[in-house]
Design an enzyme around this catalytic site. Structure first.
Site, PDB file in Angstrom:
ATOM      1  N   THR A  65      43.188  39.854  34.858  1.00  0.00           N
ATOM      2  CA  THR A  65      42.328  39.437  35.834  1.00  0.00           C
ATOM      3  C   THR A  65      41.122  38.835  35.085  1.00  0.00           C
ATOM      4  O   THR A  65      40.661  38.999  34.251  1.00  0.00           O
ATOM      5  CB  THR A  65      41.644  40.715  36.722  1.00  0.00           C
ATOM      6  N   GLY A 119      34.463  43.410  33.561  1.00  0.00           N
ATOM      7  CA  GLY A 119      33.194  42.194  34.100  1.00  0.00           C
ATOM      8  C   GLY A 119      33.789  41.861  35.276  1.00  0.00           C
ATOM      9  O   GLY A 119      33.047  41.580  36.326  1.00  0.00           O
ATOM     10  N   GLU A 131      43.733  47.168  35.309  1.00  0.00           N
ATOM     11  CA  GLU A 131      44.101  46.667  33.960  1.00  0.00           C
ATOM     12  C   GLU A 131      44.619  47.668  33.134  1.00  0.00           C
ATOM     13  O   GLU A 131      45.554  47.508  32.136  1.00  0.00           O
ATOM     14  CB  GLU A 131      42.902  45.859  33.530  1.00  0.00           C
TER      15      GLU A 131
HETATM   16  C1  5RP Z   1      38.110  41.819  34.543  1.00  0.00           C
HETATM   17  C2  5RP Z   1      38.114  41.611  33.074  1.00  0.00           C
HETATM   18  C3  5RP Z   1      38.148  40.290  32.302  1.00  0.00           C
HETATM   19  O1  5RP Z   1      39.184  40.292  31.654  1.00  0.00           O
HETATM   20  C4  5RP Z   1      36.895  40.015  31.868  1.00  0.00           C
HETATM   21  O2  5RP Z   1      35.902  40.380  32.519  1.00  0.00           O
HETATM   22  C5  5RP Z   1      36.876  38.613  31.185  1.00  0.00           C
HETATM   23  O3  5RP Z   1      36.923  37.699  32.396  1.00  0.00           O
HETATM   24  P1  5RP Z   1      36.765  36.131  31.873  1.00  0.00           P
HETATM   25  O4  5RP Z   1      37.908  35.845  31.637  1.00  0.00           O
HETATM   26  O5  5RP Z   1      36.384  35.523  33.380  1.00  0.00           O
HETATM   27  O6  5RP Z   1      35.713  35.784  30.922  1.00  0.00           O
HETATM   28  O7  5RP Z   1      37.828  42.655  32.567  1.00  0.00           O
HETATM   29  O8  5RP Z   1      37.860  42.947  34.997  1.00  0.00           O
END
Ligand code: 5RP
Length: 221
Positions: free
Chosen positions: A31, A99, A106
């Protein structure tokens, strides 16, 4: 090579990850914005992918809109490769994730995969985890007690204005310098009310595809 934007680097590493998808194996899909770029490029290898398992409603919607079959994890015996981004990754391939708020699913999908390929732009590679606030998904009634335990570790904690796909809340713990990711993962996961801590150390990445100014760099554990 001309200077690439962060988004262009994300698209580049996402494309490089297509090489890790073996024909006929169920694909685990993470994600985030980097994974969105992966999903958008998956039609290039549609024939190799019988089905996907997704780590969020967000990714599921995007996959289904492109015509990919998305299976419940319980309907799947094995996942060949899980591809996901990270908020930070250290030299031992431990990561901070969550994030985007999808950390629990995940971690579950990653645990079922033979291989974890992390796709990230160069800003995500750090020597020590912790500059990015550590997400901790909690059962809503436990938010206060878990917050106090994180503060006792020295963190400044914020309750995110967000409800996860699991109906839970996220505490973001800033200011931790994480020298022992596996140890801290085990400690926080053991607290009552914690659903998942966004430390992926016990099951870290196997491969890191890093988007840099010089192109995609591949690191293998
Ligand atoms: C989501 C995550 C994402 O992998 C992480 O936040 C990185 O996101 P992005 O590819 O938008 O930088 O852990 O829960």
């Amino acid at each position: 090579m001309p200077t690439l934007t962060q988004n262009e680097l994300k698209r580049l590493v996402a494309h490089a990850a297509l090489d890790y998808v073996a024909p006929g194996e169920v694909l685990g899909v993470g994600t985030g914005s980097t994974v969105d770029m992966l999903i958008d490029q998956l039609p290039e290898i549609r024939d190799r992918i019988p089905a996907c398992v997704s780590s969020s409603e967000r990714s599921t919607k995007r996959l289904e809109a492109l015509g990919f079959k998305v299976l419940d994890l319980n309907a799947v015996d094995s996942i060949g490769v899980y591809i996901d981004g990270a908020d930070e990754i250290d030299p031992g391939f431990s990561m901070i994730k969550g994030g985007g708020g999808a950390l629990t699913r995940e971690k579950i999908v990653a645990s079922a995969a033979k291989k974890f390929v992390c796709i990230a732009d160069a800003s995500k590679k750090v020597d020590v985890l912790g500059r990015f606030p550590l997400p901790v998904e909690v059962i809503p009634m436990a938010a206060g007690v878990v917050r106090r335990r994180l503060e006792a570790l020295g963190a400044q904690v914020k309750l995110r204005d967000f409800v996860t796909d699991n109906g839970c809340r996220i505490l973001d713990a800033a200011g931790l310098r994480i020298n022992d990711p596996k140890g801290l993962e085990a400690v926080i996961n053991a607290w009552p009310g914690v659903v998942t801590v966004g430390l992926f150390a016990e099951r870290g990445a196997d491969v890191l595809l890093l988007g840099t100014a010089d192109g995609v760099k591949t690191f293998t554990r």
